[in-house]
Write an enzyme that holds these catalytic residues in place. Structure first.
Site, PDB file in Angstrom:
ATOM      1  N   HIS A 158       1.185  -1.073  -0.022  1.00 62.21           N
ATOM      2  CA  HIS A 158      -0.209   0.018  -0.132  1.00 62.21           C
ATOM      3  C   HIS A 158       1.111   1.496  -0.348  1.00 62.21           C
ATOM      4  O   HIS A 158       1.722   0.853   0.421  1.00 62.21           O
ATOM      5  CB  HIS A 158      -1.266  -0.160   1.545  1.00 62.21           C
ATOM      6  CG  HIS A 158      -2.360   0.767   1.358  1.00 62.21           C
ATOM      7  ND1 HIS A 158      -1.840   2.353   1.426  1.00 62.21           N
ATOM      8  CD2 HIS A 158      -3.142   0.436   0.530  1.00 62.21           C
ATOM      9  CE1 HIS A 158      -3.257   2.813   0.856  1.00 62.21           C
ATOM     10  NE2 HIS A 158      -4.156   2.057   0.308  1.00 62.21           N
ATOM     11  N   GLU A 183      -8.218  -4.837  -0.463  1.00 59.61           N
ATOM     12  CA  GLU A 183      -8.293  -5.700  -1.412  1.00 59.61           C
ATOM     13  C   GLU A 183      -8.475  -7.116  -1.362  1.00 59.61           C
ATOM     14  O   GLU A 183      -9.583  -7.948  -1.126  1.00 59.61           O
ATOM     15  CB  GLU A 183      -7.733  -5.499  -2.346  1.00 59.61           C
ATOM     16  CG  GLU A 183      -7.948  -4.022  -3.160  1.00 59.61           C
ATOM     17  CD  GLU A 183      -8.663  -3.453  -3.558  1.00 59.61           C
ATOM     18  OE1 GLU A 183      -9.780  -3.940  -2.730  1.00 59.61           O
ATOM     19  OE2 GLU A 183      -8.661  -2.598  -3.994  1.00 59.61           O
TER      20      GLU A 183
HETATM   21  N1  ACO Z   1       3.388  -7.790  -4.671  1.00 56.50           N
HETATM   22  C1  ACO Z   1       5.812  -7.962  -5.445  1.00 56.50           C
HETATM   23  N2  ACO Z   1       6.204  -6.442  -4.916  1.00 56.50           N
HETATM   24  C2  ACO Z   1       5.095  -5.367  -4.707  1.00 56.50           C
HETATM   25  C3  ACO Z   1       4.085  -5.637  -4.847  1.00 56.50           C
HETATM   26  C4  ACO Z   1       2.954  -6.624  -4.304  1.00 56.50           C
HETATM   27  N3  ACO Z   1       1.754  -6.456  -4.279  1.00 56.50           N
HETATM   28  N4  ACO Z   1       3.842  -4.261  -4.417  1.00 56.50           N
HETATM   29  C5  ACO Z   1       4.441  -3.341  -3.903  1.00 56.50           C
HETATM   30  N5  ACO Z   1       5.782  -4.067  -4.444  1.00 56.50           N
HETATM   31  C6  ACO Z   1       6.651  -4.051  -5.188  1.00 56.50           C
HETATM   32  C7  ACO Z   1       7.165  -3.373  -6.340  1.00 56.50           C
HETATM   33  O1  ACO Z   1       7.652  -4.070  -7.039  1.00 56.50           O
HETATM   34  C8  ACO Z   1       8.888  -2.432  -5.504  1.00 56.50           C
HETATM   35  O2  ACO Z   1      10.054  -2.417  -5.810  1.00 56.50           O
HETATM   36  P1  ACO Z   1      11.020  -2.401  -6.553  1.00 56.50           P
HETATM   37  O3  ACO Z   1      11.436  -1.586  -5.234  1.00 56.50           O
HETATM   38  O4  ACO Z   1      11.856  -3.711  -6.593  1.00 56.50           O
HETATM   39  O5  ACO Z   1      11.085  -1.939  -7.787  1.00 56.50           O
HETATM   40  C9  ACO Z   1       8.171  -1.954  -4.282  1.00 56.50           C
HETATM   41  O6  ACO Z   1       7.493  -2.977  -3.610  1.00 56.50           O
HETATM   42  C10 ACO Z   1       7.531  -0.731  -3.780  1.00 56.50           C
HETATM   43  O7  ACO Z   1       6.738  -1.033  -4.837  1.00 56.50           O
HETATM   44  P2  ACO Z   1       6.272   0.545  -5.113  1.00 56.50           P
HETATM   45  O8  ACO Z   1       4.982   0.707  -6.593  1.00 56.50           O
HETATM   46  O9  ACO Z   1       6.954   2.650  -4.942  1.00 56.50           O
HETATM   47  O10 ACO Z   1       5.200   1.491  -4.377  1.00 56.50           O
HETATM   48  P3  ACO Z   1       3.423   1.648  -4.176  1.00 56.50           P
HETATM   49  O11 ACO Z   1       3.724   2.605  -2.804  1.00 56.50           O
HETATM   50  O12 ACO Z   1       3.688   2.754  -5.544  1.00 56.50           O
HETATM   51  O13 ACO Z   1       2.653   1.108  -4.389  1.00 56.50           O
HETATM   52  C11 ACO Z   1       0.686  -0.221  -4.610  1.00 56.50           C
HETATM   53  C12 ACO Z   1       1.320   0.601  -3.444  1.00 56.50           C
HETATM   54  C13 ACO Z   1       0.187  -0.155  -6.389  1.00 56.50           C
HETATM   55  C14 ACO Z   1      -0.692  -0.440  -3.733  1.00 56.50           C
HETATM   56  C15 ACO Z   1       1.305  -2.306  -5.186  1.00 56.50           C
HETATM   57  O14 ACO Z   1       1.445  -2.451  -3.406  1.00 56.50           O
HETATM   58  C16 ACO Z   1       0.802  -2.726  -5.040  1.00 56.50           C
HETATM   59  O15 ACO Z   1       0.880  -2.856  -7.324  1.00 56.50           O
HETATM   60  N6  ACO Z   1       0.474  -3.929  -4.889  1.00 56.50           N
HETATM   61  C17 ACO Z   1      -0.356  -4.896  -5.654  1.00 56.50           C
HETATM   62  C18 ACO Z   1      -1.429  -4.523  -6.136  1.00 56.50           C
HETATM   63  C19 ACO Z   1      -3.222  -3.935  -5.308  1.00 56.50           C
HETATM   64  O16 ACO Z   1      -3.236  -5.059  -3.914  1.00 56.50           O
HETATM   65  N7  ACO Z   1      -3.678  -2.880  -5.068  1.00 56.50           N
HETATM   66  C20 ACO Z   1      -4.997  -2.536  -4.381  1.00 56.50           C
HETATM   67  C21 ACO Z   1      -4.385  -1.361  -3.075  1.00 56.50           C
HETATM   68  S1  ACO Z   1      -4.933  -0.895  -2.038  1.00 56.50           S
HETATM   69  C22 ACO Z   1      -6.673   0.248  -2.800  1.00 56.50           C
HETATM   70  O17 ACO Z   1      -5.938   0.853  -3.514  1.00 56.50           O
HETATM   71  C23 ACO Z   1      -7.867   0.245  -2.919  1.00 56.50           C
END
Ligand code: ACO
Length: 379
Positions: free
Chosen positions: A257, A315
């Site tokens: 998140h 989610e």
């Molecule tokens: N699975 C695997 N790796 C992940 C995940 C995940 N669910 N979430 C983040 N990471 C990784 C990213 O690849 C990144 O890795 P890196 O540094 O090696 O490139 C690192 O963790 C940080 O990720 P960011 O993209 O900077 O995290 P951000 O805060 O932008 O993203 C997000 C948050 C978009 C929710 C992300 O965690 C994600 O894509 N999750 C999966 C989708 C999801 O569950 N969405 C619902 C969110 S809740 C809502 O909106 C109501």
């Protein structure tokens, strides 16, 4: 305060772009406050009508107030004929329900309500009717008229299935709707505030917000999260499946998140709601599998993404609660929208009160001083 284009923050992370009394997500402590109430205090107790009233009026309603509010919503549930016709056309093309909701919501400007408050009530009352009507049309079924005896949550399930839900189901849906009703300046809420700040109308703000919500990085994750649990099928297959996904560089839906770096409090509230719902139904096997997948995912994310502290987000358990209520995965995001619309509308009223256009800056990184060349001589 003077800002410069050097202040650029990709994704606007950490940028404070509004003041709100509606909700506060404390990412470091893993807490969510809804209009002064800790989420855990409110979500499992209030009806959705009470939670909406709280957001819109900044206090819990008295008995008379909530009765009047529920009656107002109830009276506005039926759709105008033009909206039903549009949904019939759209159903013939079998577009996803979230797209149908977006198109159906846009028709809510056909009525010209006297006040913004009436428009707000109309939107909130009719979004569930749009989703249920479209769902039934898509499946060759007659739409079901709203039941004035039923609450907002119970009536939504009734209009979808034709069956009056029992108390545990209604409670679970109220808890879900209350849990996701508002969440600071998330992408869809920001979108709604940007639109209303131009002095556009509430329907336009809600339609724009629906567009932002439908993306998989925002409201579109619960379907894939549940698909993942089903594909895994049994706890002993979880590790190999999840490792393969992470090795391919894929994200695990339902984890991570932008704001919550310790825990997503909504996941905990919905985990409890899901557990109760499945116990009530007499079969907790899916819940147990999901808990096993959750634990394995958290363990592996700590290995693959050290230092990121990726935890279960809202989610993941949304998927379980809504599946436990008998909802198809295609209905998950529209059901999220039915709740979050109350938050969008509350934010719109807040934003309107500031009277301030939202207009950030960009840093130009393109070419300079190019010279015009007639088309005949361009390479
Ligand atoms: N699975 C695997 N790796 C992940 C995940 C995940 N669910 N979430 C983040 N990471 C990784 C990213 O690849 C990144 O890795 P890196 O540094 O090696 O490139 C690192 O963790 C940080 O990720 P960011 O993209 O900077 O995290 P951000 O805060 O932008 O993203 C997000 C948050 C978009 C929710 C992300 O965690 C994600 O894509 N999750 C999966 C989708 C999801 O569950 N969405 C619902 C969110 S809740 C809502 O909106 C109501």
């Amino acid at each position: 305060m003077t800002t410069t284009t050097n202040d650029f923050r990709p994704g606007l992370e950490g940028v404070v772009a509004a003041e709100t009394r509606l909700s506060h997500a404390d990412g470091q402590r893993g807490e969510l406050v809804i209009a002064g109430f800790p989420l855990e205090e409110l979500a499992g107790r209030a009806t959705f009508e009470e939670a909406v009233y709280l957001l819109w009026h900044d206090h819990l309603p008295t008995k008379d107030e909530v009765t009047g509010f529920a009656a107002d919503l109830c009276a506005l549930r039926p759709l105008p004929e033009a909206t039903v016709h549009l949904l019939q056309e759209v159903a013939a093309k079998s577009v996803p329900p979230m797209d149908a909701l977006l198109m159906g919501a846009a028709t809510l400007n056909l009525d010209s309500p006297a006040t913004a408050e009436q428009q707000a009530l109309t939107i909130l009352a009719r979004l569930p009717t749009i989703v249920a009507t479209y769902w039934r049309l898509c499946h060759g079924q007659e739409p079901i008229a709203a039941d004035p005896e039923l609450s907002h949550a119970a009536n939504y399930l009734y209009m979808l299935t034709g069956e009056t839900p029992h108390a545990a189901q209604t409670r679970a849906l109220d808890t879900y709707l209350n849990t996701v009703i508002d969440h600071g300046l998330n992408a869809s809420t920001f979108t709604a505030r940007v639109i209303i700040a131009t002095e556009s109308d509430l329907v336009s703000a809600v339609v724009g917000a629906l567009g932002a919500l439908k993306g998989p990085l925002h409201g579109g994750a619960p379907g894939p999260a549940l698909d993942m649990v089903f594909e895994i099928g049994s706890a002993d297959r979880a590790e190999a499946y999840l490792r393969a996904k992470l090795d391919r560089g894929e994200r695990l839906m339902g984890f991570g998140h932008r704001v919550y770096k310790v825990r997503d409090p909504r996941a905990d509230v919905l985990s409890v709601a899901a557990e109760k719902l499945f116990q009530e139904a007499g079969d907790s096997s899916l819940y147990d599998l999901a808990k096993a997948v959750e634990q394995k995912s958290i363990d592996l994310l700590a290995v693959y993404k050290p230092g990121r502290n990726l935890q279960t987000n809202v989610e993941f358990f949304t998927a379980l609660v809504l599946h436990g209520l008998g909802l198809d995965t295609d209905l998950f995001t529209p059901t999220f929208a039915i709740s979050r619309a109350a938050g969008w509308i509350a934010h719109c009223f807040e934003q309107k009160a500031t009277g301030r256009l939202i207009r950030p800056s960009s840093r130009y990184i393109g070419e300079m001083d190019r010279e015009w060349q007639p088309v005949e001589i361009r390479d």
